[in-house]
Design a protein around this motif. Sequence first.
Motif, short mmCIF file in Angstrom:
data_model
loop_
_atom_site.label_atom_id
_atom_site.label_comp_id
_atom_site.label_asym_id
_atom_site.label_seq_id
_atom_site.Cartn_x
_atom_site.Cartn_y
_atom_site.Cartn_z
N ALA A 137 0.84 -1.21 0.00
CA ALA A 137 0.00 0.00 0.00
C ALA A 137 0.87 1.25 0.00
O ALA A 137 0.55 2.24 -0.67
CB ALA A 137 -0.93 0.00 1.21
N ARG A 138 1.98 1.22 0.72
CA ARG A 138 2.88 2.37 0.78
C ARG A 138 3.63 2.58 -0.53
O ARG A 138 4.06 3.69 -0.83
CB ARG A 138 3.87 2.19 1.92
N LEU A 139 3.83 1.53 -1.29
CA LEU A 139 4.55 1.62 -2.56
C LEU A 139 3.64 1.96 -3.74
O LEU A 139 4.13 2.25 -4.83
CB LEU A 139 5.27 0.29 -2.85
N TRP A 140 2.35 1.90 -3.53
CA TRP A 140 1.39 2.12 -4.60
C TRP A 140 1.57 3.50 -5.22
O TRP A 140 1.81 4.49 -4.55
CB TRP A 140 -0.03 1.97 -4.06
N ASN A 143 -2.26 5.47 -11.26
CA ASN A 143 -2.06 5.28 -12.70
C ASN A 143 -2.85 6.30 -13.53
O ASN A 143 -2.89 6.21 -14.74
CB ASN A 143 -2.42 3.85 -13.11
N GLY A 144 -3.50 7.25 -12.86
CA GLY A 144 -4.20 8.31 -13.58
C GLY A 144 -5.67 8.03 -13.85
O GLY A 144 -6.39 8.90 -14.30
N LYS A 145 -6.11 6.83 -13.59
CA LYS A 145 -7.53 6.50 -13.77
C LYS A 145 -8.25 6.81 -12.47
O LYS A 145 -7.68 6.73 -11.39
CB LYS A 145 -7.69 5.03 -14.13
N ASN A 146 -9.51 7.16 -12.56
CA ASN A 146 -10.27 7.51 -11.36
C ASN A 146 -11.33 6.47 -11.03
O ASN A 146 -12.39 6.80 -10.51
CB ASN A 146 -10.92 8.89 -11.52
N GLY A 147 -11.06 5.22 -11.32
CA GLY A 147 -12.01 4.16 -11.05
C GLY A 147 -12.08 3.83 -9.56
O GLY A 147 -11.36 4.38 -8.73
N GLU A 148 -12.98 2.92 -9.24
CA GLU A 148 -13.17 2.50 -7.84
C GLU A 148 -11.90 1.87 -7.26
O GLU A 148 -11.55 2.12 -6.11
CB GLU A 148 -14.35 1.52 -7.73
N TYR A 149 -11.24 1.05 -8.08
CA TYR A 149 -10.00 0.43 -7.61
C TYR A 149 -8.97 1.50 -7.24
O TYR A 149 -8.34 1.42 -6.19
CB TYR A 149 -9.42 -0.50 -8.69
N GLU A 150 -8.83 2.50 -8.09
CA GLU A 150 -7.87 3.58 -7.85
C GLU A 150 -8.22 4.32 -6.55
O GLU A 150 -7.34 4.65 -5.75
CB GLU A 150 -7.88 4.55 -9.04
N LYS A 151 -9.48 4.55 -6.33
CA LYS A 151 -9.93 5.27 -5.12
C LYS A 151 -9.64 4.44 -3.86
O LYS A 151 -9.20 4.98 -2.85
CB LYS A 151 -11.41 5.61 -5.22
N ARG A 152 -9.90 3.14 -3.93
CA ARG A 152 -9.61 2.27 -2.77
C ARG A 152 -8.11 2.24 -2.49
O ARG A 152 -7.68 2.30 -1.34
CB ARG A 152 -10.12 0.84 -3.04
N GLN A 153 -7.31 2.13 -3.54
CA GLN A 153 -5.85 2.09 -3.37
C GLN A 153 -5.34 3.41 -2.80
O GLN A 153 -4.44 3.41 -1.96
CB GLN A 153 -5.16 1.77 -4.70
N GLN A 154 -5.90 4.52 -3.25
CA GLN A 154 -5.49 5.82 -2.74
C GLN A 154 -5.80 5.93 -1.25
O GLN A 154 -4.98 6.44 -0.48
CB GLN A 154 -6.20 6.95 -3.51
N LYS A 155 -6.95 5.43 -0.83
CA LYS A 155 -7.31 5.44 0.59
C LYS A 155 -6.34 4.59 1.41
O LYS A 155 -5.92 4.97 2.49
CB LYS A 155 -8.74 4.96 0.80
N GLN A 156 -5.99 3.41 0.88
CA GLN A 156 -5.04 2.55 1.57
C GLN A 156 -3.66 3.22 1.66
O GLN A 156 -3.00 3.17 2.69
CB GLN A 156 -4.91 1.19 0.86
N TYR A 157 -3.26 3.84 0.57
CA TYR A 157 -1.98 4.55 0.55
C TYR A 157 -1.96 5.64 1.62
O TYR A 157 -1.00 5.75 2.39
CB TYR A 157 -1.76 5.15 -0.85
N ALA A 159 -3.82 5.86 4.27
CA ALA A 159 -3.96 5.29 5.61
C ALA A 159 -2.63 4.75 6.14
O ALA A 159 -2.35 4.84 7.34
CB ALA A 159 -5.01 4.18 5.60
N TRP A 160 -1.82 4.19 5.26
CA TRP A 160 -0.60 3.50 5.69
C TRP A 160 0.69 4.26 5.43
O TRP A 160 1.75 3.87 5.92
CB TRP A 160 -0.50 2.13 5.02
N ARG A 161 0.64 5.34 4.67
CA ARG A 161 1.87 6.06 4.31
C ARG A 161 2.58 6.57 5.55
O ARG A 161 1.97 7.09 6.47
CB ARG A 161 1.52 7.24 3.40
N LEU A 162 3.89 6.40 5.57
CA LEU A 162 4.72 6.89 6.66
C LEU A 162 5.13 8.33 6.39
O LEU A 162 5.26 8.73 5.24
CB LEU A 162 5.99 6.02 6.79
N PRO A 163 5.38 9.09 7.45
CA PRO A 163 5.91 10.45 7.24
C PRO A 163 7.24 10.35 6.49
O PRO A 163 8.07 9.49 6.78
CB PRO A 163 6.13 10.98 8.65
N GLN A 164 7.42 11.24 5.52
CA GLN A 164 8.63 11.24 4.70
C GLN A 164 9.42 12.50 4.98
O GLN A 164 8.84 13.57 5.15
CB GLN A 164 8.26 11.21 3.21
#
Length: 183
Positions: A137-140, A143-157, A159-164
């Motif tokens: 999820a952090r590596l995701w 891809n520029g598409k705004n489909g449901e899959y993209e939205k779910r992946q963005q939420k996971q990203y 939720a799990w992204r570490l401070p950089q």
Amino acid sequence: MIDLKKARLPQAVKVGGSFYKIHTDYKYILRFRELLQDRTAGLTAFDFMYINEIPAGRLEGITAIYDFMNPPRELPRSTGEESGDIVLDYDKDAPYIYAAFLEQYGIDLVDTRLHWYKFLALLHGLHDTELNRIIAARLWKPNGKNGEYEKRQQKQYEAWRLPQPEDNEPDEALDDFLAQLEG
């Protein structure tokens, strides 16, 4: 890293032409990593890493332990596509690291002593665990598409992204450490 032709894993670092036995258990190395980020830690704060004798050249000793902590890896080769983002934090991800080792290897990290190189090899060999899903999820990358899959992946990203660390802000702790190394 691990050399299967040798009877034992390294137990010492070379400082000023002499070898100094160090604690190689992963818990010691994790504490060493933590101290490297502490801007107030003096050179003597790292003395806990040595078993018998402490080298006179403490800074050279810290550098040697740092090199021990980061053994060179031939694989995977760099593809130039790496983002450089931090995807694993030993403190924040501790419960997931613990669970992954217990699930995959039956190793209870709380009750186990484990050489740092063994720990790294096992960590890199993890697959199909919650920790792997979190890192994915952090590596995701979108891809520029705004489909449901993209939205779910963005939420996971998110939720799990570490401070950089910010690219435009220098890492003062690292800069101080490097300045000490250079004299």
